[in-house]
Design an enzyme around this catalytic site. Structure first.
Site, PDB file in Angstrom:
ATOM      1  N   THR A   3       0.668  -1.285  -0.007  1.00  0.00           N
ATOM      2  CA  THR A   3      -0.002   0.129   0.181  1.00  0.00           C
ATOM      3  C   THR A   3       0.747   1.430   0.050  1.00  0.00           C
ATOM      4  O   THR A   3       2.003   1.058   0.456  1.00  0.00           O
ATOM      5  CB  THR A   3      -0.993   0.147   1.256  1.00  0.00           C
ATOM      6  OG1 THR A   3       0.261  -0.166   2.385  1.00  0.00           O
ATOM      7  CG2 THR A   3      -1.600  -1.225   1.417  1.00  0.00           C
TER       8      THR A   3
ATOM      9  N   SER B 210       1.257   4.452   1.882  1.00  0.00           N
ATOM     10  CA  SER B 210       0.760   4.813   3.138  1.00  0.00           C
ATOM     11  C   SER B 210       0.002   6.080   3.259  1.00  0.00           C
ATOM     12  O   SER B 210      -0.006   6.914   2.221  1.00  0.00           O
ATOM     13  CB  SER B 210       2.008   5.101   4.190  1.00  0.00           C
ATOM     14  OG  SER B 210       2.696   4.029   4.154  1.00  0.00           O
TER      15      SER B 210
ATOM     16  N   HIS C 121      11.933  -4.979  -2.230  1.00  0.00           N
ATOM     17  CA  HIS C 121      12.326  -6.386  -2.308  1.00  0.00           C
ATOM     18  C   HIS C 121      11.496  -6.967  -3.753  1.00  0.00           C
ATOM     19  O   HIS C 121      11.673  -8.061  -4.031  1.00  0.00           O
ATOM     20  CB  HIS C 121      12.232  -7.499  -1.105  1.00  0.00           C
ATOM     21  CG  HIS C 121      10.819  -7.606  -0.503  1.00  0.00           C
ATOM     22  ND1 HIS C 121      10.596  -8.553   0.105  1.00  0.00           N
ATOM     23  CD2 HIS C 121       9.720  -6.817  -0.657  1.00  0.00           C
ATOM     24  CE1 HIS C 121       8.975  -8.391   0.445  1.00  0.00           C
ATOM     25  NE2 HIS C 121       8.757  -7.460  -0.178  1.00  0.00           N
TER      26      HIS C 121
ATOM     27  N   ASP D  33      16.704  -6.961   0.259  1.00  0.00           N
ATOM     28  CA  ASP D  33      15.889  -7.359   1.275  1.00  0.00           C
ATOM     29  C   ASP D  33      16.316  -6.012   2.556  1.00  0.00           C
ATOM     30  O   ASP D  33      17.460  -5.992   2.659  1.00  0.00           O
ATOM     31  CB  ASP D  33      16.357  -8.404   1.914  1.00  0.00           C
ATOM     32  CG  ASP D  33      15.648  -8.957   3.213  1.00  0.00           C
ATOM     33  OD1 ASP D  33      15.074  -8.052   3.584  1.00  0.00           O
ATOM     34  OD2 ASP D  33      15.777  -9.976   3.520  1.00  0.00           O
TER      35      ASP D  33
HETATM   36  N1  SAH Z   1       6.798   4.056   1.702  1.00  0.00           N
HETATM   37  C1  SAH Z   1       5.944   3.180   0.924  1.00  0.00           C
HETATM   38  C2  SAH Z   1       5.188   1.881   1.630  1.00  0.00           C
HETATM   39  C3  SAH Z   1       4.995   0.846   0.844  1.00  0.00           C
HETATM   40  S1  SAH Z   1       4.274  -0.463   1.544  1.00  0.00           S
HETATM   41  C4  SAH Z   1       4.685   3.838   0.129  1.00  0.00           C
HETATM   42  O1  SAH Z   1       3.949   4.564   0.884  1.00  0.00           O
HETATM   43  O2  SAH Z   1       4.429   3.792  -0.825  1.00  0.00           O
HETATM   44  C5  SAH Z   1       5.580  -1.342   2.234  1.00  0.00           C
HETATM   45  C6  SAH Z   1       6.513  -1.953   1.145  1.00  0.00           C
HETATM   46  O3  SAH Z   1       7.502  -2.755   1.777  1.00  0.00           O
HETATM   47  C7  SAH Z   1       5.824  -2.795   0.342  1.00  0.00           C
HETATM   48  O4  SAH Z   1       6.008  -2.289  -1.058  1.00  0.00           O
HETATM   49  C8  SAH Z   1       6.728  -4.169   0.297  1.00  0.00           C
HETATM   50  O5  SAH Z   1       7.003  -4.738  -0.870  1.00  0.00           O
HETATM   51  C9  SAH Z   1       7.940  -3.673   0.942  1.00  0.00           C
HETATM   52  N2  SAH Z   1       8.821  -4.819   1.615  1.00  0.00           N
HETATM   53  C10 SAH Z   1       8.069  -5.545   2.566  1.00  0.00           C
HETATM   54  N3  SAH Z   1       9.329  -6.313   3.070  1.00  0.00           N
HETATM   55  C11 SAH Z   1      10.433  -5.911   2.490  1.00  0.00           C
HETATM   56  C12 SAH Z   1      11.806  -6.350   2.390  1.00  0.00           C
HETATM   57  N4  SAH Z   1      12.159  -7.341   3.425  1.00  0.00           N
HETATM   58  N5  SAH Z   1      12.768  -5.520   1.872  1.00  0.00           N
HETATM   59  C13 SAH Z   1      12.342  -4.553   1.157  1.00  0.00           C
HETATM   60  N6  SAH Z   1      11.200  -4.105   0.877  1.00  0.00           N
HETATM   61  C14 SAH Z   1      10.153  -4.842   1.542  1.00  0.00           C
END
Ligand code: SAH
Length: 238
Positions: A58, A60, A116, A149
């Protein structure tokens, strides 16, 4: 809590965030005014709520983006002791916050967005390129999106892993404050990170933590407020 700040345009949304004191610094307001959420949120971009962007991620809510930037601001803005701030945005998703951060770090600053999921890394990049300002920030090297990651932070290849991050924003809920992230935080530096609650299973489930490392390397953690973020996980199998 008067945090619902929806508007019918980007400027109305930002004015409402300002009026509701979710944004209190003029520098933050001006950065938010420069980045049109319509380039990042697929529907109703000026609503003050999170929205799906695909891949179970999502974008945020605007008031959460505002809170993150407000808390990190002193470590993001260039100044005498930090002329070229280095900022890491983990879970860059839509790319919205990565762009806002880039507006604040100044000409010599650097922002790296780590995702990721490759298609989301590309989505962030593509969204940012919708505006001339966003394109220039990417082409000029102030912003880079990378696949990795985020629990391991990011060792910047161009600086051979030597430099730490003045500010780390984590956009997904971690099971703990990962040691590698702490190691990569500068002294002084600050991390804004949602972490799963260990106790209170009936409550929010997660809280934002503000993690400060001082000049001597001493770490202090403050629990701020309850939130609901998507989890920081293993990448899904392709
Ligand atoms: N700041 C973004 C938040 C997106 S939601 C915005 O407001 O658009 C959180 C994001 O974290 C997702 O896109 C998901 O793919 C990513 N995510 C989850 N686990 C992760 C990991 N281990 N490493 C990198 N990204 C990750």
């Amino acid at each position: 809590m008067a945090w619902r700040s929806s508007g019918t345009s980007n400027s109305e949304l930002v004015e409402n965030l300002w009026r509701n004191e979710m944004i209190t610094h003029p520098e933050v307001k001006s950065a938010f005014l420069k980045v049109d959420r319509a380039h990042y949120a697929p529907r109703s971009p000026y609503e003050d709520c999170p929205q799906p962007i695909g891949h179970h991620a999502t974008i945020s809510a605007p008031h959460m983006h505002a809170s993150a930037v407000e808390h990190l601001l002193q470590f993001i803005m260039p100044g005498e002791e930090r002329p070229a701030p280095r900022v890491l945005d983990i879970g860059s998703g839509s790319g919205y916050l990565t762009h806002v951060l880039a507006e604040l770090v100044g000409e010599r600053g650097r922002v790296v967005g780590v995702e990721h999921i490759e298609p989301l890394k590309e989505l962030g990049e593509r969204n940012m390129k919708k505006s001339r300002e966003g394109r220039e920030l990417i082409e000029g090297g102030r912003v880079r999106f990378r696949v990795g990651d985020g629990r391991k932070g990011w060792r910047d290849e161009e600086e051979q892993g030597r430099k730490s991050w003045d500010a780390i924003h984590v956009g997904a809920a971690a099971v703990k404050v990962h040691e590698e992230l702490l190691e990569q935080l500068a002294s002084p530096g600050r991390m804004f990170i949602p972490v799963d609650d260990e106790d209170d299973p009936q409550g929010w489930g997660q809280h934002i933590w503000c993690v400060d490392k001082d000049e001597k390397g001493e770490v202090k953690k403050r629990k701020l407020f309850g939130v609901r973020y998507v989890p920081l996980t293993d990448a899904p199998k392709a």
